[in-house]
Design an enzyme around this catalytic site. Structure first.
Site, PDB file in Angstrom:
ATOM      1  N   ASP A 165      26.076  52.522  10.935  1.00 31.17           N
ATOM      2  CA  ASP A 165      24.689  52.030  10.816  1.00 31.17           C
ATOM      3  C   ASP A 165      24.684  50.606  10.266  1.00 31.17           C
ATOM      4  O   ASP A 165      23.905  49.760  10.704  1.00 31.17           O
ATOM      5  CB  ASP A 165      23.890  52.961   9.897  1.00 31.17           C
ATOM      6  CG  ASP A 165      24.081  54.408  10.290  1.00 31.17           C
ATOM      7  OD1 ASP A 165      23.609  54.780  11.369  1.00 31.17           O
ATOM      8  OD2 ASP A 165      24.734  55.156   9.547  1.00 31.17           O
ATOM      9  N   HIS A 193      22.679  59.443   6.716  1.00 35.35           N
ATOM     10  CA  HIS A 193      23.009  59.038   8.089  1.00 35.35           C
ATOM     11  C   HIS A 193      22.115  59.848   9.030  1.00 35.35           C
ATOM     12  O   HIS A 193      22.516  60.846   9.623  1.00 35.35           O
ATOM     13  CB  HIS A 193      24.485  59.295   8.411  1.00 35.35           C
ATOM     14  CG  HIS A 193      24.783  59.043   9.867  1.00 35.35           C
ATOM     15  ND1 HIS A 193      24.808  57.777  10.406  1.00 35.35           N
ATOM     16  CD2 HIS A 193      25.000  59.881  10.892  1.00 35.35           C
ATOM     17  CE1 HIS A 193      25.046  57.862  11.701  1.00 35.35           C
ATOM     18  NE2 HIS A 193      25.164  59.128  12.024  1.00 35.35           N
TER      19      HIS A 193
HETATM   20  N1  LIG Z   1      28.489  59.385  10.875  1.00 33.95           N
HETATM   21  C1  LIG Z   1      28.351  58.737  12.010  1.00 33.95           C
HETATM   22  O1  LIG Z   1      28.098  57.523  12.020  1.00 33.95           O
HETATM   23  C2  LIG Z   1      28.480  59.440  13.320  1.00 33.95           C
HETATM   24  C3  LIG Z   1      28.726  60.787  13.370  1.00 33.95           C
HETATM   25  N2  LIG Z   1      28.873  61.428  14.568  1.00 33.95           N
HETATM   26  C4  LIG Z   1      29.199  62.837  14.506  1.00 33.95           C
HETATM   27  O2  LIG Z   1      30.646  62.965  14.624  1.00 33.95           O
HETATM   28  C5  LIG Z   1      30.976  64.251  15.118  1.00 33.95           C
HETATM   29  C6  LIG Z   1      31.969  64.152  16.245  1.00 33.95           C
HETATM   30  O3  LIG Z   1      31.362  63.554  17.367  1.00 33.95           O
HETATM   31  P1  LIG Z   1      32.097  63.506  18.772  1.00 33.95           P
HETATM   32  O4  LIG Z   1      33.501  63.033  18.637  1.00 33.95           O
HETATM   33  O5  LIG Z   1      31.163  62.826  19.641  1.00 33.95           O
HETATM   34  O6  LIG Z   1      32.145  65.058  19.170  1.00 33.95           O
HETATM   35  P2  LIG Z   1      33.107  65.793  20.202  1.00 33.95           P
HETATM   36  O7  LIG Z   1      32.403  67.054  20.558  1.00 33.95           O
HETATM   37  O8  LIG Z   1      33.559  64.884  21.286  1.00 33.95           O
HETATM   38  O9  LIG Z   1      34.345  66.140  19.305  1.00 33.95           O
HETATM   39  C7  LIG Z   1      34.255  67.053  18.265  1.00 33.95           C
HETATM   40  C8  LIG Z   1      35.596  67.727  18.190  1.00 33.95           C
HETATM   41  O10 LIG Z   1      35.592  68.537  17.035  1.00 33.95           O
HETATM   42  C9  LIG Z   1      36.290  69.709  17.384  1.00 33.95           C
HETATM   43  N3  LIG Z   1      35.988  70.739  16.421  1.00 33.95           N
HETATM   44  C10 LIG Z   1      34.930  71.597  16.379  1.00 33.95           C
HETATM   45  N4  LIG Z   1      35.058  72.418  15.330  1.00 33.95           N
HETATM   46  C11 LIG Z   1      36.194  72.068  14.679  1.00 33.95           C
HETATM   47  C12 LIG Z   1      36.860  72.565  13.551  1.00 33.95           C
HETATM   48  N5  LIG Z   1      36.372  73.610  12.859  1.00 33.95           N
HETATM   49  N6  LIG Z   1      38.011  71.983  13.173  1.00 33.95           N
HETATM   50  C13 LIG Z   1      38.528  70.944  13.877  1.00 33.95           C
HETATM   51  N7  LIG Z   1      37.957  70.448  14.977  1.00 33.95           N
HETATM   52  C14 LIG Z   1      36.794  70.997  15.365  1.00 33.95           C
HETATM   53  C15 LIG Z   1      35.833  70.012  18.798  1.00 33.95           C
HETATM   54  O11 LIG Z   1      36.709  70.921  19.467  1.00 33.95           O
HETATM   55  C16 LIG Z   1      35.904  68.625  19.398  1.00 33.95           C
HETATM   56  O12 LIG Z   1      37.206  68.340  19.888  1.00 33.95           O
HETATM   57  C17 LIG Z   1      29.648  64.890  15.485  1.00 33.95           C
HETATM   58  O13 LIG Z   1      29.239  65.719  14.413  1.00 33.95           O
HETATM   59  C18 LIG Z   1      28.694  63.710  15.615  1.00 33.95           C
HETATM   60  O14 LIG Z   1      27.363  64.096  15.420  1.00 33.95           O
HETATM   61  C19 LIG Z   1      28.784  60.755  15.748  1.00 33.95           C
HETATM   62  C20 LIG Z   1      28.530  59.406  15.752  1.00 33.95           C
HETATM   63  C21 LIG Z   1      28.337  58.663  14.547  1.00 33.95           C
HETATM   64  O1  LIG Z   2      23.602  62.032  16.236  1.00 32.80           O
HETATM   65  C1  LIG Z   2      24.777  61.885  16.597  1.00 32.80           C
HETATM   66  O2  LIG Z   2      25.559  62.800  16.863  1.00 32.80           O
HETATM   67  C2  LIG Z   2      25.302  60.498  16.746  1.00 32.80           C
HETATM   68  C3  LIG Z   2      25.176  59.734  15.508  1.00 32.80           C
HETATM   69  O3  LIG Z   2      25.224  60.236  14.404  1.00 32.80           O
HETATM   70  C4  LIG Z   2      25.009  58.299  15.639  1.00 32.80           C
HETATM   71  O4  LIG Z   2      25.127  57.782  16.755  1.00 32.80           O
HETATM   72  O5  LIG Z   2      24.753  57.655  14.632  1.00 32.80           O
END
Ligand SMILES: NC(=O)C1=CN([C@@H]2O[C@H](COP(=O)(O)OP(=O)(O)OC[C@H]3O[C@@H](n4cnc5c(N)ncnc54)[C@H](O)[C@@H]3O)[C@@H](O)[C@H]2O)C=CC1
Ligand SMILES: O=C([O-])CC(=O)C(=O)O
Length: 326
Positions: A165, A193
């Site tokens: 952010d 967030h």
């Molecule tokens: N804080 C931030 O700025 C942001 C946070 N996010 C969050 O990050 C997370 C990941 O996003 P993506 O990579 O897009 O998701 P994704 O679905 O592509 O990857 C998530 C991975 O976590 C794995 N997973 C699920 N449960 C698990 C467990 N118990 N132990 C280990 N691995 C596990 C899944 O199998 C998958 O490979 C989401 O919660 C998303 O909302 C996304 C963007 C920004």
């Molecule tokens: O909401 C989501 O999974 C993605 C997210 O946190 C972001 O883009 O900041």
């Protein structure tokens, strides 16, 4: 003399549910030295769930094929204990991601149980002084649950990602003012967030030939664009999240530049009258591997209301998370 390798855990490393695939974007950055420096060897520990085991092994094969000189080993596993053993840095990307149209609270209970279990594995098996960054949403509250169930990990070592952010705000200011992003600094992301976060440009500056100018005179406060990315890509932010996670750990470990602060979700000590006991995003500077909240910034009435509103949402999330535990 060559440095000893640092062990870095990435959970959710397979990016196998194809929501945004942060893990898949992140592991090559770490192996290239983007997170810990171009002279710091690393051993990657990658954890995912059993249905993603094959995909995870595919990522391991690609890491080997890429022949990264700094990469001294790869542990790819679906066993949390094996994954957490001896790690110095843990980047928690794994979780149940929010999809288009879904509220963050819908996924709370699934993530609470994931973070409770992984907290115990980290507490028992990680290296002493392991630094933890929670990326997976709801990031602040997942980090709080992790803290709760890993009581021997110091509060100071548990954080969540709001650097994306922060970087988005820098990027948008540079676009609007048509200046280099590297000339903009000291925006602040306060709070959660989530859409309640308060991106504050009151203290931000832009470098001009005539010296540093306050950004406040030039742009209004900004909105976070995570939802816009989901709309455009049909997937949530991945490369920018991975890059920001590297920025977060790099600055934490190696320090922030003189005169610059960054935003990190950290355990509130009551600074700026933010309730203690929440993981809340503050402006911080880092030195010698420790973050420190920037103190004494003047807060106007508008900012106060926004900072309180996002704290209120975090208190509600905390109550909801605890209700999922019982
Ligand atoms: N804080 C931030 O700025 C942001 C946070 N996010 C969050 O990050 C997370 C990941 O996003 P993506 O990579 O897009 O998701 P994704 O679905 O592509 O990857 C998530 C991975 O976590 C794995 N997973 C699920 N449960 C698990 C467990 N118990 N132990 C280990 N691995 C596990 C899944 O199998 C998958 O490979 C989401 O919660 C998303 O909302 C996304 C963007 C920004
Ligand atoms: O909401 C989501 O999974 C993605 C997210 O946190 C972001 O883009 O900041």
């Amino acid at each position: 003399m060559a440095k000893e390798p640092v062990r870095v855990l990435v959970t959710g490393a397979a990016g196998a549910s194809f929501s945004g695939q942060i893990g898949y974007a992140l592991v090559p950055m770490i192996a290239r030295g983007v997170m810990l420096g171009a002279d710091q060897p690393v051993i990657l520990h990658m954890l995912d769930i059993p249905p993603a085991a094959e995909a995870l092994n595919g990522v391991k094969m690609e890491l080997v094929d890429a022949a990264f000189p700094l990469l001294k080993g790869v542990v790819a596993t679906t066993d949390a204990v094996e994954a957490c053993t001896g790690v110095n840095v843990a980047v928690m990307v794994g979780g149940f991601p929010r999809k288009e149209g879904m509220e963050r609270k819908d996924v709370m209970s699934k993530n609470v149980s994931i973070y409770k279990a992984q907290a115990s594995a980290l507490e028992k098996h990680a290296a002493a002084n392991c630094k933890v960054l929670v990326v997976a949403n709801p990031a602040n509250t997942n980090a709080l649950i992790l803290k709760e169930f890993a009581p021997s990990i110091p509060d100071k070592n548990i954080s969540c990602l709001t650097r994306l952010d922060h970087n988005r705000a820098l990027g948008q200011i540079s676009e609007r003012l048509n200046v280099q992003v590297s000339d903009v600094k000291n925006v602040i992301i306060w709070g959660n967030h989530s859409s309640s976060q308060y991106p504050d440009v009151n203290h931000a500056t832009v470098k001009t030939p005539a010296g540093e100018k306050p950004v406040r005179e030039l742009v209004a406060n900004d909105e976070c664009s995570g939802a816009a990315i989901i709309k455009a890509r049909k997937l949530s932010s991945a490369l920018s999240a991975a890059s920001s996670a590297c920025d977060h750990i790099r600055d934490w470990v190696l320090g922030t530049p003189e005169g610059t602060w960054v935003s990190m979700g950290v355990y509130s000590d009551g600074s700026y009258n933010v309730p203690a006991g929440l993981i809340y995003s503050f402006p911080v500077t880092c030195k010698n591997g420790e973050w420190c909240i920037v103190q004494g910034l003047p807060i106007d009435e508008f900012s106060r209301k926004k900072m309180d509103a996002t704290a209120e949402e975090l208190s509600e999330e905390k109550a909801l998370a605890y209700s999922c535990l019982s």
